[in-house]
Design a protein around this motif. Structure first.
Motif: not given
Length: 135
Positions: A2-3, A36, A45
């Motif tokens: 996850p970003t 997340h 995402t």
């Protein structure tokens, strides 16, 4: 993985998706199991990955069925060529070999658009809906 969203982004637009309670629970469980913080972060995402990889939900199944059908025809051609060669007949393989090369190139192009599947086993609470994760 996850970003984290950039703090400089101001999100003023909204995207809504209707889901049944079962779907929503499954998606929430999957998002959290994949690391997340929220289902919205997971969806962002997924959408970002689709945009970057140029995979927009096209029908991969039909493309694979088409490739399977062509492989079957090529296999029949090769079988006929092998029988002819065993009988001592002159065999011209150029067309079949060119067809194999074109099919190989199409298969390579399709494979480049797919992300490798990483199946992850997740232990969920016994009261939750089963989740099948392929990431």
């Amino acid at each position: 993985m996850p970003t984290a969203p950039s703090p400089s982004r101001h999100r003023s637009s909204r995207l809504s998706v209707r889901a049944s309670p079962v779907e929503l629970e499954r998606w929430n469980n999957a998002a959290h199991a994949l690391g997340h913080a929220t289902t919205a972060a997971w969806v962002r995402t997924l959408l970002h990955n689709a945009e970057v990889s140029h995979r927009y939900g096209g029908d991969i199944g039909s493309e694979i069925r088409s490739l399977r059908s062509e492989l079957s025809r090529i296999g029949n051609n090769l079988n006929q060529l092998a029988h002819a060669a065993h009988r001592g007949d002159a065999v011209a393989c150029a067309d079949t070999l060119e067809h194999i090369d074109r099919l190989k190139d199409r298969t390579d192009s399709l494979l480049k658009t797919l992300r490798p599947a990483h199946i992850r086993r997740v232990k969920l609470p016994s009261h939750s809906v089963p989740v099948h994760l392929v990431h």
